[in-house]
Scaffold this active site. Sequence first.
Site, PDB file in Angstrom:
ATOM      1  N   HIS A   1       3.096  -0.085   4.948  1.00  0.00           N
ATOM      2  CA  HIS A   1       1.889  -0.685   4.373  1.00  0.00           C
ATOM      3  C   HIS A   1       1.715  -0.264   2.910  1.00  0.00           C
ATOM      4  CE1 HIS A   1       0.545   3.356   4.956  1.00  0.00           C
ATOM      5  NE2 HIS A   1      -0.742   3.113   4.850  1.00  0.00           N
TER       6      HIS A   1
ATOM      7  N   VAL B   1       3.547  10.745  14.588  1.00  0.00           N
ATOM      8  CA  VAL B   1       4.925  11.223  14.494  1.00  0.00           C
ATOM      9  C   VAL B   1       5.022  12.025  13.196  1.00  0.00           C
ATOM     10  CG1 VAL B   1       5.875   9.220  15.702  1.00  0.00           C
ATOM     11  CG2 VAL B   1       5.697   9.171  13.205  1.00  0.00           C
TER      12      VAL B   1
ATOM     13  N   ASP C   1     -10.722  15.432  -4.617  1.00  0.00           N
ATOM     14  CA  ASP C   1     -10.223  14.086  -4.367  1.00  0.00           C
ATOM     15  C   ASP C   1     -11.024  13.103  -5.212  1.00  0.00           C
ATOM     16  OD1 ASP C   1      -8.588  12.628  -1.928  1.00  0.00           O
ATOM     17  OD2 ASP C   1     -10.213  11.383  -2.709  1.00  0.00           O
TER      18      ASP C   1
ATOM     19  N   HIS D   1      -5.255  11.773   2.529  1.00  0.00           N
ATOM     20  CA  HIS D   1      -5.895  12.635   1.533  1.00  0.00           C
ATOM     21  C   HIS D   1      -5.578  14.107   1.817  1.00  0.00           C
ATOM     22  CE1 HIS D   1      -8.460   9.275  -0.005  1.00  0.00           C
ATOM     23  NE2 HIS D   1      -8.157   8.816   1.185  1.00  0.00           N
TER      24      HIS D   1
HETATM   25  N1  UDP Z   1       1.974  10.061   8.684  1.00  0.00           N
HETATM   26  C1  UDP Z   1       2.714  10.744   9.623  1.00  0.00           C
HETATM   27  N2  UDP Z   1       2.796  10.245  10.873  1.00  0.00           N
HETATM   28  C2  UDP Z   1       2.186   9.096  11.268  1.00  0.00           C
HETATM   29  C3  UDP Z   1       1.436   8.380  10.295  1.00  0.00           C
HETATM   30  C4  UDP Z   1       1.362   8.896   9.024  1.00  0.00           C
HETATM   31  O1  UDP Z   1       3.294  11.795   9.324  1.00  0.00           O
HETATM   32  O2  UDP Z   1       2.316   8.725  12.420  1.00  0.00           O
HETATM   33  C5  UDP Z   1       1.797  10.649   7.345  1.00  0.00           C
HETATM   34  C6  UDP Z   1       2.678  10.038   6.304  1.00  0.00           C
HETATM   35  O3  UDP Z   1       3.889  10.743   6.201  1.00  0.00           O
HETATM   36  C7  UDP Z   1       1.822  10.156   5.054  1.00  0.00           C
HETATM   37  C8  UDP Z   1       0.406  10.094   5.567  1.00  0.00           C
HETATM   38  O4  UDP Z   1       0.467  10.437   6.924  1.00  0.00           O
HETATM   39  O5  UDP Z   1       2.032  11.401   4.436  1.00  0.00           O
HETATM   40  C9  UDP Z   1      -0.216   8.722   5.419  1.00  0.00           C
HETATM   41  O6  UDP Z   1      -0.554   8.514   4.112  1.00  0.00           O
HETATM   42  P1  UDP Z   1      -0.333   7.117   3.367  1.00  0.00           P
HETATM   43  O7  UDP Z   1      -0.845   7.295   1.988  1.00  0.00           O
HETATM   44  O8  UDP Z   1       1.066   6.677   3.497  1.00  0.00           O
HETATM   45  O9  UDP Z   1      -1.201   6.079   4.142  1.00  0.00           O
HETATM   46  P2  UDP Z   1      -2.682   6.100   4.731  1.00  0.00           P
HETATM   47  O10 UDP Z   1      -2.528   6.622   6.092  1.00  0.00           O
HETATM   48  O11 UDP Z   1      -3.537   6.963   3.840  1.00  0.00           O
HETATM   49  O12 UDP Z   1      -3.082   4.672   4.707  1.00  0.00           O
HETATM   50  N1  UDP Z   2     -10.116   4.580  -4.672  1.00  0.00           N
HETATM   51  C1  UDP Z   2     -10.392   5.003  -5.928  1.00  0.00           C
HETATM   52  N2  UDP Z   2     -11.672   5.374  -6.235  1.00  0.00           N
HETATM   53  C2  UDP Z   2     -12.662   5.357  -5.335  1.00  0.00           C
HETATM   54  C3  UDP Z   2     -12.380   4.936  -4.045  1.00  0.00           C
HETATM   55  C4  UDP Z   2     -11.090   4.554  -3.744  1.00  0.00           C
HETATM   56  O1  UDP Z   2      -9.509   5.015  -6.769  1.00  0.00           O
HETATM   57  O2  UDP Z   2     -13.795   5.694  -5.679  1.00  0.00           O
HETATM   58  C5  UDP Z   2      -8.773   4.137  -4.376  1.00  0.00           C
HETATM   59  C6  UDP Z   2      -7.918   5.228  -3.803  1.00  0.00           C
HETATM   60  O3  UDP Z   2      -6.688   5.170  -4.420  1.00  0.00           O
HETATM   61  C7  UDP Z   2      -7.812   4.842  -2.357  1.00  0.00           C
HETATM   62  C8  UDP Z   2      -7.844   3.342  -2.455  1.00  0.00           C
HETATM   63  O4  UDP Z   2      -8.807   3.097  -3.452  1.00  0.00           O
HETATM   64  O5  UDP Z   2      -6.645   5.375  -1.807  1.00  0.00           O
HETATM   65  C9  UDP Z   2      -8.140   2.585  -1.215  1.00  0.00           C
HETATM   66  O6  UDP Z   2      -9.240   3.051  -0.569  1.00  0.00           O
HETATM   67  P1  UDP Z   2      -9.325   2.967   0.997  1.00  0.00           P
HETATM   68  O7  UDP Z   2     -10.714   2.622   1.343  1.00  0.00           O
HETATM   69  O8  UDP Z   2      -8.223   2.142   1.518  1.00  0.00           O
HETATM   70  O9  UDP Z   2      -9.129   4.500   1.381  1.00  0.00           O
HETATM   71  P2  UDP Z   2      -7.957   5.386   1.989  1.00  0.00           P
HETATM   72  O10 UDP Z   2      -7.160   4.558   2.938  1.00  0.00           O
HETATM   73  O11 UDP Z   2      -7.136   5.871   0.839  1.00  0.00           O
HETATM   74  O12 UDP Z   2      -8.701   6.495   2.628  1.00  0.00           O
END
Ligand code: UDP
Ligand code: UDP
Length: 462
Positions: free
Chosen positions: A356, A339, A126, A29
Amino acid sequence: STLPLREMSASSDRKNPHIAFLPSAGMGHLKPFCSLAAALSERGCDVSFITVHPTVSAAESCYVSDFFAAFPRIRRLDFDLVAFDPSGIASTDPFFLRVEAIGRSAHLLPALLAASSPPFSALVIDIFLASTFIPIAAGIGLPSYIQFISSAAMLSLLAYFPTCSVGVSDFDIPGLWRVPKASIPRALHNPSHPFTTQFVENGRILAKASGILVNTFEALEPESLAALNRGKVVPGLPPVIAIGPLQAASLGEGSPLPWLHGQPARSVVYVCFGNRTAMSKEQIRELGIGLEKSGCRFLWVVKSKIVDREDGEVELEGLLGEGYLGRVKDRGLVMKGWVDQEEILRHRTIGGFLSHCGWNSVSEAALHGVPVLGWPRGGDQRANAEVVARSGLGIWVKEWSWEGEEDVVMGEEIGKRVRQLMEDKDLQASVARLKEEAVKAVAENGSSGKGLAEFIGMLKMR
Ligand code: UDP
Ligand code: UDP
């Protein structure tokens, strides 16, 4: 593109919008919020960025300080939350609990904003915070824009979900496609789960936002963007504006990984599951076996805990099994901790990404032209993986395990798919086309470049 001339005239232009940004918890986020804030600041907008302390992860804490150091023109607004007792909430996810805590301090926003000048033109929030903050902002006459940090496909699901009377089963998003029950975030299967309540409230309030900014682009999600903007998904949505793929705010020199430099072009598969998706020890072991069996070179970021501060205590050797690191040392680098992912994805030696399908990762893969092998693990990730498969950005093996499922995907199977990812010439060609489209989209005259200009235009009209 930075526009120094406009930047210089920025402070003298009275019509210059002043925008407050309020991100939710987690790097997925924070990072896109910083990217958009930086882009708008470079285009002459006044930007204030609201921050909450302490951050949940160490990664966020580092990123926030680097961000303010790199963008001195962006004002930092510290948001002190009211004390919050999480014991009554049926979730132990530290990121979810932080979202709750921020929401419960929403009433403090007007005073926080009133202390800053010039007066604000808009709040960018957000999606997780939409239902709590949009009414508060409206109360002080401030329009809210949502920065949706996931896919337009996920936005469609969010918009349609509250109107869909079928309960949770397979359903058709009007104007789009069928979403199988298995692709709906697991928590939503339970109507009384706190995440479901929040999700439905956020879905309902979309119509009250002045606009929704999505980190996507036309060529990646043409169907979803059209269906949302033509009122097919649900009627009454504000403009849904594609502004991606967002380019990361430049925070100075990236961390170089010397190991990569010695590898042949496009020979390395990068493996990373984002900033908060941990894997069981059994699955980590099988993944290790799979990477070994694939015969490919690999760079693997291992994550066994949700919050990175706890990962520090875990020994790689114990996780991966004795002897593993020694066996793979000639072609595999295994890392733990943070990283610089974009630095890696843009490196010429990277030829594939086992991901993922967190949306930032997908968008970064598109921007840097890296084919994806999608292994969604939960939340919005299957909705995103659908986009990966449809757009030609990658492969998604739908049978692989997902949140709440115990079965371990075996190394043999993983290895086979990784090889497929690295060898598929058609996939490489379609990803190269998408990358070209991504680059075109963010140019000033591209669809996303115009989207950003449209957004700034909306604020200037106020
Ligand atoms: N990221 C990174 N290094 C890490 C892990 C994640 O730079 O070791 C960054 C990645 O480039 C991305 C963000 O963190 O911009 C992760 O967001 P993403 O939506 O892919 O997955 P989330 O972590 O929210 O599940
Ligand atoms: N999301 C949404 N509305 C909400 C809560 C979540 O659209 O009120 C979506 C949002 O795209 C989020 C995804 O559901 O990235 C998965 O939520 P998660 O709990 O995995 O959060 P995140 O890993 O993004 O922090």
